[in-house]
Design a protein around this motif. Structure first.
Motif, mmCIF file in Angstrom:
data_model
loop_
_atom_site.group_PDB
_atom_site.id
_atom_site.type_symbol
_atom_site.label_atom_id
_atom_site.label_comp_id
_atom_site.label_asym_id
_atom_site.label_seq_id
_atom_site.Cartn_x
_atom_site.Cartn_y
_atom_site.Cartn_z
ATOM 1 N N VAL A 156 -11.014 5.210 -4.013
ATOM 2 C CA VAL A 156 -11.483 6.200 -3.044
ATOM 3 C C VAL A 156 -12.896 6.610 -3.429
ATOM 4 N N GLY A 157 -13.816 6.455 -2.501
ATOM 5 C CA GLY A 157 -15.200 6.815 -2.759
ATOM 6 C C GLY A 157 -15.709 7.818 -1.748
ATOM 7 N N TYR A 158 -16.620 8.658 -2.183
ATOM 8 C CA TYR A 158 -17.230 9.641 -1.289
ATOM 9 C C TYR A 158 -18.554 9.104 -0.766
ATOM 10 N N PHE A 159 -18.741 9.189 0.547
ATOM 11 C CA PHE A 159 -19.976 8.744 1.183
ATOM 12 C C PHE A 159 -20.687 9.952 1.784
ATOM 13 N N PRO A 160 -21.805 10.362 1.200
ATOM 14 C CA PRO A 160 -22.580 11.444 1.812
ATOM 15 C C PRO A 160 -23.002 11.081 3.231
ATOM 16 N N GLN A 161 -23.356 12.094 3.975
ATOM 17 C CA GLN A 161 -23.699 11.884 5.380
ATOM 18 C C GLN A 161 -24.845 10.881 5.532
ATOM 19 N N GLY A 162 -24.658 9.968 6.452
ATOM 20 C CA GLY A 162 -25.700 8.982 6.719
ATOM 21 C C GLY A 162 -25.116 7.613 6.962
ATOM 22 N N LEU A 163 -25.986 6.637 6.989
ATOM 23 C CA LEU A 163 -25.623 5.259 7.255
ATOM 24 C C LEU A 163 -25.621 4.478 5.946
ATOM 25 N N TRP A 164 -24.501 3.799 5.672
ATOM 26 C CA TRP A 164 -24.331 3.008 4.466
ATOM 27 C C TRP A 164 -23.938 1.588 4.854
ATOM 28 N N TYR A 165 -24.268 0.651 3.992
ATOM 29 C CA TYR A 165 -23.924 -0.748 4.254
ATOM 30 C C TYR A 165 -23.201 -1.337 3.044
ATOM 31 N N ASP A 166 -22.147 -2.097 3.314
ATOM 32 C CA ASP A 166 -21.515 -2.878 2.257
ATOM 33 C C ASP A 166 -22.550 -3.871 1.722
ATOM 34 N N TYR A 167 -22.784 -3.831 0.425
ATOM 35 C CA TYR A 167 -23.835 -4.659 -0.159
ATOM 36 C C TYR A 167 -23.580 -6.140 0.072
ATOM 37 N N TYR A 168 -22.324 -6.553 -0.007
ATOM 38 C CA TYR A 168 -21.996 -7.974 0.057
ATOM 39 C C TYR A 168 -22.030 -8.525 1.483
ATOM 40 N N THR A 169 -21.588 -7.734 2.449
ATOM 41 C CA THR A 169 -21.412 -8.242 3.813
ATOM 42 C C THR A 169 -22.396 -7.673 4.820
ATOM 43 N N GLY A 170 -22.933 -6.493 4.547
ATOM 44 C CA GLY A 170 -23.790 -5.826 5.509
ATOM 45 C C GLY A 170 -23.041 -4.994 6.531
ATOM 46 N N ASP A 171 -21.703 -4.926 6.422
ATOM 47 C CA ASP A 171 -20.928 -4.079 7.327
ATOM 48 C C ASP A 171 -21.366 -2.631 7.167
ATOM 49 N N SER A 172 -21.508 -1.925 8.269
ATOM 50 C CA SER A 172 -22.050 -0.567 8.226
ATOM 51 C C SER A 172 -20.956 0.489 8.233
ATOM 52 N N ILE A 173 -21.267 1.621 7.617
ATOM 53 C CA ILE A 173 -20.410 2.802 7.600
ATOM 54 C C ILE A 173 -21.268 3.995 7.987
ATOM 55 N N ARG A 174 -20.901 4.658 9.052
ATOM 56 C CA ARG A 174 -21.583 5.897 9.444
ATOM 57 C C ARG A 174 -20.720 7.064 9.000
ATOM 58 N N SER A 175 -21.160 7.738 7.964
ATOM 59 C CA SER A 175 -20.349 8.787 7.356
ATOM 60 C C SER A 175 -20.833 10.172 7.767
ATOM 61 N N LYS A 176 -19.888 11.061 7.965
ATOM 62 C CA LYS A 176 -20.197 12.470 8.219
ATOM 63 C C LYS A 176 -20.176 13.280 6.930
ATOM 64 N N GLY A 177 -19.981 12.569 5.806
ATOM 65 C CA GLY A 177 -19.762 13.215 4.521
ATOM 66 C C GLY A 177 -18.277 13.240 4.251
ATOM 67 N N GLU A 178 -17.729 12.081 3.856
ATOM 68 C CA GLU A 178 -16.277 11.953 3.784
ATOM 69 C C GLU A 178 -15.858 10.956 2.722
ATOM 70 N N GLU A 179 -14.600 11.095 2.293
ATOM 71 C CA GLU A 179 -14.011 10.142 1.371
ATOM 72 C C GLU A 179 -13.407 8.982 2.145
ATOM 73 N N LEU A 180 -13.599 7.764 1.625
ATOM 74 C CA LEU A 180 -13.058 6.576 2.257
ATOM 75 C C LEU A 180 -12.301 5.746 1.227
ATOM 76 N N ARG A 181 -11.200 5.173 1.660
ATOM 77 C CA ARG A 181 -10.426 4.286 0.790
ATOM 78 C C ARG A 181 -10.983 2.869 0.947
ATOM 79 N N LEU A 182 -11.392 2.269 -0.170
ATOM 80 C CA LEU A 182 -12.046 0.968 -0.173
ATOM 81 C C LEU A 182 -11.168 -0.066 -0.863
ATOM 82 N N LYS A 183 -11.108 -1.256 -0.294
ATOM 83 C CA LYS A 183 -10.366 -2.334 -0.945
ATOM 84 C C LYS A 183 -11.067 -2.710 -2.246
ATOM 85 N N ALA A 184 -10.278 -2.924 -3.298
ATOM 86 C CA ALA A 184 -10.863 -3.249 -4.598
ATOM 87 C C ALA A 184 -9.928 -4.151 -5.390
#
Length: 326
Positions: A156-184
């Motif tokens: 589980v990672g916290y993403f501050p508000q803004g636009l984030w990209y998965d480094y490996y794939t470039g898939d985007s995440i638009r966060s409002k400032g929230e925790e997300l469960r990530l495959k690992a």
């Protein structure tokens, strides 16, 4: 560079890794070259612990696999093929990011910046970042979310508000400032790029000496308005006082209005041996019909997740260039 070096002896216990706050604290105190002994110094490590620790350790500013003389070996070859592969992959990932890491150390040396950075430094108005010590940044843009617990295939990672990209794939995440469960899964450590960055990477090889001569790949994580920026500091990696003696190269990369430009602020012979082989742009909202490099048509690909990749560039790092798309 006058960086300082600290290595902490940490014992492996119950498959739980030490979180990164000590590393972050030393960076805040002006000692950026710091890291714990990967896989632990005393007591016997375990395979899963060593894999996850190697993944985390790949993002210590200073990393080494090291233990006491009377302990069993814990280097990658003593473990299973799956574990060896996972550890090799994370170490090659570190080598590929060396141009970024070296540039961050340059900033630490010249401006007192951190290399490993707590999220609160970049998001001081977000109070939820104040207590986060299980994630960290390299510089201001690359966020590391390691697995620190046993027996899990997610984090589980916290993403501050803004636009984030998965480094490996470039898939985007638009966060409002929230925790997300990530495959690992065991082979994976989560990395995300903050919007607005240009990150220089390099094709990795078996040693840093060999890697340092490999072609570059530039990764741009575009902001909503399509802009990004980054830089590269480069010297021979061995000589001292290269900044004071002008034996270095310094290049700034800027993306704005569908065009990347490189500007050579300071040139040196070391940079003339390095080429830019490919460039990827995360967050290109529409598929281009044409891409040009220095006004000449160039080969490119575009994926549905809004990633534009320009290939076969062969650009000399010591010369200004432009990459544009329409």
């Amino acid at each position: 560079m006058e960086l300082g070096l600290v290595s902490n002896h940490v014992s492996p216990q119950s498959l739980s890794l030490p979180p990164p706050p000590g590393m972050l604290t030393f960076n805040l105190l002006g000692v950026p070259l710091v890291g714990a002994d990967v896989c632990g110094f005393s007591e016997q490590t375990e395979e899963e612990l060593c894999v996850r620790w190697t993944q985390l350790g790949a993002f210590y500013p200073f990393t080494r696999n090291h233990n006491a003389i009377d302990q069993k070996p814990q280097d990658p070859p003593v473990f299973s093929p799956r574990a060896r592969s996972a550890m090799k992959q994370s170490l090659l990932l570190r080598y590929s990011l060396f141009p970024l890491l070296y540039t961050l150390f340059h900033r630490a040396h010249t401006h007192g910046h951190t290399v490993a950075r707590p999220l609160l430094f970049e998001f001081p108005k977000d109070v939820r970042t104040y207590g986060i010590d299980r994630q960290f940044l390299w510089g201001k843009s690359l966020m590391v979310t390691p697995v620190l617990d046993p027996g899990v295939d997610y984090v589980v990672g916290y993403f501050p508000q803004g636009l984030w990209y998965d480094y490996y794939t470039g898939d985007s995440i638009r966060s409002k400032g929230e925790e997300l469960r990530l495959k690992a899964p065991l082979e994976h450590i989560n990395l995300h790029l903050r919007e607005g960055a240009v990150v220089p990477t390099q094709r990795p090889n078996t040693t840093l000496f060999v890697s340092s001569g490999q072609p570059l790949h530039l990764v741009s994580s575009l902001s909503e308005d399509g802009s990004a920026g980054g830089e590269l500091f480069w010297d021979d990696g061995e000589s001292i006082d290269t900044l004071e003696t002008d034996q270095y190269a310094h290049i700034v990369f800027t993306v704005v209005k569908n065009t990347m430009t490189s500007e050579v602020l300071h040139d040196h012979v070391e940079a003339s041996y390095i080429t830019v082989e490919t460039a990827s742009f995360y967050g290109v909202k529409a598929e281009p019909t044409r891409v040009t490099v220095n006004s000449q048509d160039a080969a490119f690909s575009y994926r549905a997740n809004q990633v534009l990749t320009v290939t076969d560039l062969g650009l000399n790092l010591s010369q200004n260039f432009t990459i544009s798309w329409i």
